[in-house]
Design a protein around this motif. Structure first.
Motif, PDB file in Angstrom:
ATOM      1  N   LYS A  23       0.823  -1.222   0.000  1.00  0.00           N
ATOM      2  CA  LYS A  23       0.000   0.000   0.000  1.00  0.00           C
ATOM      3  C   LYS A  23       0.858   1.275   0.000  1.00  0.00           C
ATOM      4  CE  LYS A  23      -3.952  -2.216   0.317  1.00  0.00           C
ATOM      5  NZ  LYS A  23      -3.462  -3.591   0.314  1.00  0.00           N
ATOM      6  N   ASP A  24       2.063   1.182  -0.548  1.00  0.00           N
ATOM      7  CA  ASP A  24       2.976   2.325  -0.600  1.00  0.00           C
ATOM      8  C   ASP A  24       3.744   2.246  -1.916  1.00  0.00           C
ATOM      9  OD1 ASP A  24       5.677   3.675  -0.268  1.00  0.00           O
ATOM     10  OD2 ASP A  24       4.719   4.308   1.608  1.00  0.00           O
ATOM     11  N   PHE A  25       3.569   3.260  -2.760  1.00  0.00           N
ATOM     12  CA  PHE A  25       4.169   3.215  -4.089  1.00  0.00           C
ATOM     13  C   PHE A  25       5.688   3.294  -4.018  1.00  0.00           C
ATOM     14  CE2 PHE A  25       5.239   4.766  -8.368  1.00  0.00           C
ATOM     15  CZ  PHE A  25       4.496   3.878  -9.134  1.00  0.00           C
ATOM     16  N   GLY A  26       6.216   4.065  -3.061  1.00  0.00           N
ATOM     17  CA  GLY A  26       7.658   4.178  -2.916  1.00  0.00           C
ATOM     18  C   GLY A  26       8.301   2.845  -2.587  1.00  0.00           C
ATOM     19  N   LEU A  27       7.761   2.140  -1.596  1.00  0.00           N
ATOM     20  CA  LEU A  27       8.275   0.826  -1.230  1.00  0.00           C
ATOM     21  C   LEU A  27       8.026  -0.188  -2.344  1.00  0.00           C
ATOM     22  CD1 LEU A  27       7.176   0.586   2.515  1.00  0.00           C
ATOM     23  CD2 LEU A  27       9.447   1.117   1.619  1.00  0.00           C
ATOM     24  N   SER A  28       6.908  -0.039  -3.018  1.00  0.00           N
ATOM     25  CA  SER A  28       6.570  -0.964  -4.105  1.00  0.00           C
ATOM     26  C   SER A  28       7.570  -0.853  -5.241  1.00  0.00           C
ATOM     27  CB  SER A  28       5.159  -0.680  -4.629  1.00  0.00           C
ATOM     28  OG  SER A  28       4.199  -0.851  -3.613  1.00  0.00           O
ATOM     29  N   ILE A  29       8.008   0.375  -5.552  1.00  0.00           N
ATOM     30  CA  ILE A  29       9.003   0.573  -6.603  1.00  0.00           C
ATOM     31  C   ILE A  29      10.305  -0.136  -6.237  1.00  0.00           C
ATOM     32  CG2 ILE A  29      10.569   2.303  -7.575  1.00  0.00           C
ATOM     33  CD1 ILE A  29       8.048   2.297  -9.076  1.00  0.00           C
ATOM     34  N   ILE A  30      10.697  -0.046  -4.959  1.00  0.00           N
ATOM     35  CA  ILE A  30      11.928  -0.698  -4.509  1.00  0.00           C
ATOM     36  C   ILE A  30      11.813  -2.215  -4.668  1.00  0.00           C
ATOM     37  CG2 ILE A  30      13.437  -1.125  -2.538  1.00  0.00           C
ATOM     38  CD1 ILE A  30      12.685   1.647  -1.506  1.00  0.00           C
ATOM     39  N   VAL A  31      10.725  -2.790  -4.143  1.00  0.00           N
ATOM     40  CA  VAL A  31      10.513  -4.242  -4.241  1.00  0.00           C
ATOM     41  C   VAL A  31      10.412  -4.667  -5.705  1.00  0.00           C
ATOM     42  CG1 VAL A  31       8.906  -6.120  -3.720  1.00  0.00           C
ATOM     43  CG2 VAL A  31       9.405  -4.379  -1.989  1.00  0.00           C
ATOM     44  N   PHE A  32       9.670  -3.902  -6.470  1.00  0.00           N
ATOM     45  CA  PHE A  32       9.479  -4.176  -7.895  1.00  0.00           C
ATOM     46  C   PHE A  32      10.822  -4.194  -8.626  1.00  0.00           C
ATOM     47  CE2 PHE A  32       8.994  -2.004 -12.081  1.00  0.00           C
ATOM     48  CZ  PHE A  32       8.307  -2.989 -12.750  1.00  0.00           C
ATOM     49  N   THR A  33      11.666  -3.189  -8.370  1.00  0.00           N
ATOM     50  CA  THR A  33      12.957  -3.091  -9.043  1.00  0.00           C
ATOM     51  C   THR A  33      13.868  -4.247  -8.647  1.00  0.00           C
ATOM     52  OG1 THR A  33      12.732  -0.670  -8.987  1.00  0.00           O
ATOM     53  CG2 THR A  33      14.893  -1.550  -9.558  1.00  0.00           C
ATOM     54  N   VAL A  34      13.856  -4.623  -7.361  1.00  0.00           N
ATOM     55  CA  VAL A  34      14.668  -5.746  -6.898  1.00  0.00           C
ATOM     56  C   VAL A  34      14.243  -7.033  -7.589  1.00  0.00           C
ATOM     57  CG1 VAL A  34      15.191  -7.218  -4.916  1.00  0.00           C
ATOM     58  CG2 VAL A  34      15.247  -4.733  -4.665  1.00  0.00           C
ATOM     59  N   ILE A  35      12.926  -7.262  -7.690  1.00  0.00           N
ATOM     60  CA  ILE A  35      12.410  -8.478  -8.336  1.00  0.00           C
ATOM     61  C   ILE A  35      12.844  -8.535  -9.796  1.00  0.00           C
ATOM     62  CG2 ILE A  35      10.323  -9.678  -9.104  1.00  0.00           C
ATOM     63  CD1 ILE A  35       8.958  -8.701  -6.548  1.00  0.00           C
ATOM     64  N   VAL A  36      12.713  -7.405 -10.486  1.00  0.00           N
ATOM     65  CA  VAL A  36      13.104  -7.367 -11.904  1.00  0.00           C
ATOM     66  C   VAL A  36      14.608  -7.589 -12.056  1.00  0.00           C
ATOM     67  CG1 VAL A  36      13.233  -5.912 -13.958  1.00  0.00           C
ATOM     68  CG2 VAL A  36      11.158  -5.920 -12.583  1.00  0.00           C
ATOM     69  N   LYS A  37      15.390  -7.002 -11.146  1.00  0.00           N
ATOM     70  CA  LYS A  37      16.846  -7.194 -11.197  1.00  0.00           C
ATOM     71  C   LYS A  37      17.204  -8.667 -10.985  1.00  0.00           C
ATOM     72  CE  LYS A  37      18.422  -2.973 -11.813  1.00  0.00           C
ATOM     73  NZ  LYS A  37      19.246  -2.614 -13.004  1.00  0.00           N
ATOM     74  N   LEU A  38      16.469  -9.330 -10.106  1.00  0.00           N
ATOM     75  CA  LEU A  38      16.712 -10.753  -9.866  1.00  0.00           C
ATOM     76  C   LEU A  38      16.376 -11.577 -11.113  1.00  0.00           C
ATOM     77  CD1 LEU A  38      15.356 -11.204  -6.220  1.00  0.00           C
ATOM     78  CD2 LEU A  38      17.745 -11.255  -6.969  1.00  0.00           C
ATOM     79  N   ILE A  39      15.304 -11.196 -11.788  1.00  0.00           N
ATOM     80  CA  ILE A  39      14.927 -11.896 -13.016  1.00  0.00           C
ATOM     81  C   ILE A  39      16.005 -11.732 -14.081  1.00  0.00           C
ATOM     82  CG2 ILE A  39      13.266 -11.933 -14.927  1.00  0.00           C
ATOM     83  CD1 ILE A  39      11.104 -11.117 -12.917  1.00  0.00           C
ATOM     84  N   LEU A  40      16.576 -10.526 -14.146  1.00  0.00           N
ATOM     85  CA  LEU A  40      17.595 -10.230 -15.157  1.00  0.00           C
ATOM     86  C   LEU A  40      19.009 -10.577 -14.693  1.00  0.00           C
ATOM     87  CD1 LEU A  40      16.346  -6.749 -16.423  1.00  0.00           C
ATOM     88  CD2 LEU A  40      16.002  -8.974 -17.499  1.00  0.00           C
ATOM     89  N   PHE A  41      19.145 -11.087 -13.465  1.00  0.00           N
ATOM     90  CA  PHE A  41      20.477 -11.326 -12.902  1.00  0.00           C
ATOM     91  C   PHE A  41      21.340 -12.241 -13.772  1.00  0.00           C
ATOM     92  CE2 PHE A  41      23.475 -13.286  -9.853  1.00  0.00           C
ATOM     93  CZ  PHE A  41      24.089 -12.125  -9.401  1.00  0.00           C
TER      94      PHE A  41
END
Length: 328
Positions: A23-41
């Motif tokens: 329920k927080d866009f700022g935290l969601s962006i962080i989690v979202f970016t980490v997940i995408v980075k893991l996918i592209l790792f």
């Protein structure tokens, strides 16, 4: 644009899933970016190994260039043999660069078009809502067409009870949009704000400043890690060190802070990733690993060579039951 929009829609499900929980866009962006980075790792690892491998052979490659300076064909042949012998693919990082770049554009479309690509609202309904708010005097002239969906979120609380909006979105959709808007103020910062609307000396100017600093930092670390390879780059490539971050800072100054916020988070995470991968797959480390493998292979081959007994050993009964083989 349709391809990037499609990628943005797919990645939007990840962003929406993170937001639905936090329920927080700022935290969601962080989690979202980490997940995408893991996918592209895996792609990042392959790219770093390719860059480090090329840097490791830069000295030998330079020697070949000096030796065959007047024979380009021979130089290409010997260079190919060198890469094949060392197990390095100089073009191995190309595909691994293109794929993450396409994904980054998809991420941008997920962030820049939150209603259609993150909330996955009907695009026709969103366009109708945009058409409606563009009839509000003074609104259309102050909005960049690329970021109209974010700007719609910004004014939505003031128009959600109008007959036009009530006729476009149903009650559930309006409730979802309201919840979404409520998450755009992490730590009291309005991520829907556009820095240039607050003036150059507003604290919102920190968004483009941080955007510039994080991008320069990420590039400097990458250059330091792969300094041997980067030293071979043309001057125009080195200009990009400052040119691209300046351009991103200019864009960040003129778009909603949510977009700049994503760029900053992405650059910071990329910076950390570059440091980690640079230590694991540095040219020196790859050289050490290569020498270790070579030494292990030599010991393994020596172990396969049978022991040949000397005549006095055979006379004394040692190795009597051992089949004698020719010494290599």
């Amino acid at each position: 644009m349709q391809i990037f929009g499609f990628l943005g829609s797919l990645l939007g499900y990840i962003l929406w899933g993170a937001f639905y929980i936090l329920k927080d866009f700022g935290l969601s962006i962080i989690v979202f970016t980490v997940i995408v980075k893991l996918i592209l790792f895996p792609f990042s690892v392959k790219q770093q190994k390719s860059m480090a491998g090329t840097a490791r052979l830069s000295k030998k490659q330079k020697e070949l260039q000096e030796k065959y300076a007047n024979n380009r064909q021979k130089l290409q042949e010997e260079t190919s043999k060198l890469y094949e012998k060392e197990g390095v693919k100089p073009m191995g990082g190309c595909l691994t660069t293109i794929i993450p770049f396409l994904v980054i554009l998809g991420i941008f479309y997920a962030v820049a078009y939150p209603l259609t690509n993150t909330l996955h609202l009907n695009s026709e309904d969103v366009n109708n809502a945009l058409s409606y708010i563009n009839t509000i005097p003074g609104y259309a002239a102050s909005v960049n067409p690329t970021y109209q969906e974010i700007s719609l979120l910004k004014v939505f609380p003031n128009i959600m009870n109008t007959e036009a909006i009530q006729g476009i979105f149903n009650a559930q959709e309006i409730s979802t949009i309201q919840m979404f808007i409520g998450g755009f103020n992490p730590f009291g910062v309005d991520l829907l704000a556009i820095p240039n609307e607050f003036g150059l000396f507003s604290w919102y100017t920190l968004f483009p400043v941080f955007c510039f600093a994080s991008n320069v930092g990420a590039q400097l670390i990458t250059m330091r890690i792969n300094k041997n390879q980067m030293a071979q780059q043309q001057g125009c490539m080195k200009i990009m060190l400052i040119g691209m971050p300046l351009f991103s800072a200019y864009i960040a100054f003129n778009v909603p802070a949510a977009v700049a916020y994503y760029w900053i988070i992405s650059a910071v995470i990329s910076l950390v990733q570059s440091i980690v991968l640079g230590k694991i797959f540095s040219p020196a480390q790859l050289t050490a690993n290569s020498e270790a493998r070579h030494a292990a292979l030599m010991f393994e081959n020596e172990a396969k060579i049978p022991y040949v007994y000397a005549p006095h050993e055979l006379k004394s009964g040692e190795g009597a039951n051992t089949k004698k083989k020719k010494k290599k």
